[in-house]
Design an enzyme around this catalytic site. Sequence first.
Site, mmCIF file in Angstrom:
data_model
loop_
_atom_site.group_PDB
_atom_site.id
_atom_site.type_symbol
_atom_site.label_atom_id
_atom_site.label_comp_id
_atom_site.label_asym_id
_atom_site.label_seq_id
_atom_site.Cartn_x
_atom_site.Cartn_y
_atom_site.Cartn_z
ATOM 1 N N TYR A 16 0.846 -1.203 0.000
ATOM 2 C CA TYR A 16 0.000 0.000 0.000
ATOM 3 C C TYR A 16 0.882 1.254 0.000
ATOM 4 O O TYR A 16 1.622 1.513 0.960
ATOM 5 C CB TYR A 16 -0.922 0.038 1.212
ATOM 6 C CG TYR A 16 -1.918 -1.101 1.307
ATOM 7 C CD1 TYR A 16 -2.250 -1.873 0.190
ATOM 8 C CD2 TYR A 16 -2.528 -1.401 2.516
ATOM 9 C CE1 TYR A 16 -3.166 -2.913 0.295
ATOM 10 C CE2 TYR A 16 -3.449 -2.442 2.623
ATOM 11 C CZ TYR A 16 -3.754 -3.199 1.512
ATOM 12 O OH TYR A 16 -4.659 -4.225 1.623
ATOM 13 N N GLY A 64 -18.467 -2.583 -0.514
ATOM 14 C CA GLY A 64 -18.384 -2.656 -1.972
ATOM 15 C C GLY A 64 -17.542 -1.527 -2.559
ATOM 16 O O GLY A 64 -17.934 -0.873 -3.504
ATOM 17 N N ARG A 65 -16.373 -1.318 -1.949
ATOM 18 C CA ARG A 65 -15.460 -0.240 -2.371
ATOM 19 C C ARG A 65 -16.165 1.115 -2.372
ATOM 20 O O ARG A 65 -15.947 1.957 -3.236
ATOM 21 C CB ARG A 65 -14.837 -0.554 -3.732
ATOM 22 C CG ARG A 65 -14.057 -1.865 -3.711
ATOM 23 C CD ARG A 65 -13.226 -2.109 -4.935
ATOM 24 N NE ARG A 65 -12.558 -3.390 -4.844
ATOM 25 C CZ ARG A 65 -11.402 -3.626 -4.212
ATOM 26 N NH1 ARG A 65 -10.794 -2.629 -3.617
ATOM 27 N NH2 ARG A 65 -10.866 -4.826 -4.179
#
Length: 326
Positions: free
Chosen positions: A56, A204-205
Amino acid sequence: MIGTRKLGELEVGAQGLGCMGMSQAYGVRGDDAESIATIHRALELGVTLLDTADVYGAGANEELVGRAIAGKRDQVVLATKFGIVLGAEGQQVRGDAAYVRQCAEDSLRRLGVDHIDLYYQHRVDPAVPVEETWGALSELVAEGKVRHLGISEASAETIRRAHAVHPVTALQSEWSLWTRGIEDEVVPACRELGIGIVPFSPLGRGFLTGSITKVDELPSDDMRRNLPRFAEGNLDRNLRIVEALRKLAAEKGVTAGQLALAWVQSRGVDVVPIPGTKRRKYLEENVAAAALELSEADIRSIEAAVPAEAVAGERYPAALARNVGK
């Protein structure tokens, strides 16, 4: 303050915090000061499981989390991951023993800690037997550099093989109202083996919050622009799902996102979702969902409003999908 749940033998807050978006993926990098304030507020609310990974922000996210938890280490269950390599050819995976050790040492340095509480194999390397990877991981546990082991986006068979080498404490995979692929085989395998489940992207993002209505509204560097479910045609069909969810949420006096998150929380006492945010406002909204109790009738209504088969589009483009479920 939220309650606690157990991932195997590891006790954590009933909801965790995904830190990825503080450094990459969802648009222009956030404000580090606000991100750190969000982590501190999470700890105040009883959110103890902080989730990051070496990939990340090319290590920047681990460094950020490390700065945030300095002086607060005893309040944190620190989770990070290894195994995804980003290069000129896109996303690759590595799981060889030498790489496992190198990644762990690098993560400990970036995080500024002497041990990692929960260390995940981020993706399974099909070229390396999982027994080799987990043999190296078990050595890190024996040395005290890692306390518990996890695996991410793995198949039921691979989870069993890893567990035979060293106990798997947690599986991290995508699980939400619009991503339910782990329910048939993976979740039962985890429960048989006593493995906790850590759903990432439980909203869901961000789509299930109702805040995204057009791809053009997303920042130019937002990864969702390249995901099939946000593509033209699919997006309009998926928006109908969110509208149905929003109506149910309004009846309960909550947001669509809170209802979607409460559904994930309701999947079992061994489930600890890690919604991601870089802002205190949304953190507090997410944490409130942990206290929302759903009846069996509520759950039936939610699942009827958002049937799995109604979701349009695959989770990932082919280049990313090839590393999932191995």
